[in-house]
Design an enzyme around this catalytic site. Sequence first.
Site, PDB file in Angstrom:
ATOM      1  CG  HIS A  24      -5.503   9.172  -6.106  1.00 30.51           C
ATOM      2  ND1 HIS A  24      -4.943  10.320  -6.592  1.00 30.51           N
ATOM      3  CD2 HIS A  24      -4.462   8.350  -5.808  1.00 30.51           C
ATOM      4  CE1 HIS A  24      -3.626  10.207  -6.610  1.00 30.51           C
ATOM      5  NE2 HIS A  24      -3.311   9.020  -6.138  1.00 30.51           N
ATOM      6  CG  ASP A 125      -6.811  12.731  -8.414  1.00 25.25           C
ATOM      7  OD1 ASP A 125      -5.719  12.906  -8.988  1.00 25.25           O
ATOM      8  OD2 ASP A 125      -6.927  12.083  -7.369  1.00 25.25           O
ATOM      9  CB  THR A 288      -4.600   1.530  -0.155  1.00 23.13           C
ATOM     10  OG1 THR A 288      -4.899   2.904  -0.477  1.00 23.13           O
ATOM     11  CG2 THR A 288      -4.992   1.262   1.279  1.00 23.13           C
ATOM     12  CB  SER A 314      -0.423  -1.309   8.082  1.00 25.06           C
ATOM     13  OG  SER A 314      -1.506  -1.445   7.187  1.00 25.06           O
TER      14      SER A 314
END
Length: 385
Positions: A24, A125, A288, A314
Amino acid sequence: MGRSTGSGTVRRHVAVCAFPFGSHSLPLLCLVQRIAATAPDIRFTFFNTQVSNAKLFSATNGQAAPVHNIVPHTVHDGVPEGYVLSDPLGEAISLFLSSGEENFKKSMVEAEEEVGVEISCLVTDSFLWFCQKIAEEKGAAWIPLWAGGNAVLSAYLHADTFMSMVGDKGIEGHEDELLDFLPGFSKIRMVDLPEWIISDGLENTGFVALLPKMTLALPKATAVAINSIEELEPEVTNHLKERLQKVLNVGPFSIISPRQTTKPDEYGCLSWVERREPASVVYISFGTLATPPPNELEALAEALEESGVPFIWSLNAQAKTKLPQGFLARTRGEGKNYSMGASVGSACPSLSGSVCDSWWVELSFGEHYQWSAYDLQVILCRSKV
């Protein structure tokens, strides 16, 4: 009059408040870098935890080029000194958020005293719902960043509607109901929604707890910045403009964000892909922030193996341990896996499709990915057509 930014006097002071988990904080920094480069007399104080800031502003990580008027400032992570987390992610999020408002306020006072200019705008955020209250108290503008796409945000804003449709008994019996009453959702089914929107059986803490608070706060924002393109999701974007005061499409970050400085083709992916036929390889990545549960990883692995489609996957080290025994060895000829964080060329002609954790993509294009070996095999085989 404020103090110097390094190239002049500070005229205004902007607080940038990060959510320090997953990926983030990097998109937020990338957005602020773009703004700060055009406003040298504005000080941007980047409030974030010490660990996250150290990664973002490291001179060697190659992810963020330094901008003189962006200054990192540490915010306490909420974890008591000497405390050992039982859940490194879930509990860490809960502790961070439970004391977040107080900690951010304290850090802002420190920064204002240091700079000599009061904060007049908060760029944050979107998960930090309490920043709406802080901005209101300071008489400042609040511009939250939603790092996903427009369709995902619209889904969260209508969570109460979805819950009223399924009732106390949950989604059972409603799985295949189309959400065609919502602009841009004509091909989306109830079962396609994330479980934290339509399930009342989840523990109401951490990430799950912040979502309803966020959806209540966002309509009060001065503007909401979104990682999308208006032309990509016109119906949804127009609907969001009716729900929010102002919508700013500032993405996609996959294009505007600075690339990491990894070694050229460190894992041999590009050279491997170049040996394949055009439009024959599937790229798979789950980002991630979260990893699918073991049963879903197993289903995807089975689908890949059964389809025989060449793929690049990945994977982090932990996820590799959840794959079916012998999968990596059996697919060595058709498959290629590499560590998360490495870069694969996006313009490679051999890449034909992708399976990602991007629910944004699924909603935008009306695609639905069933997490079973059969359904994934059907999707993967499309790349051969």
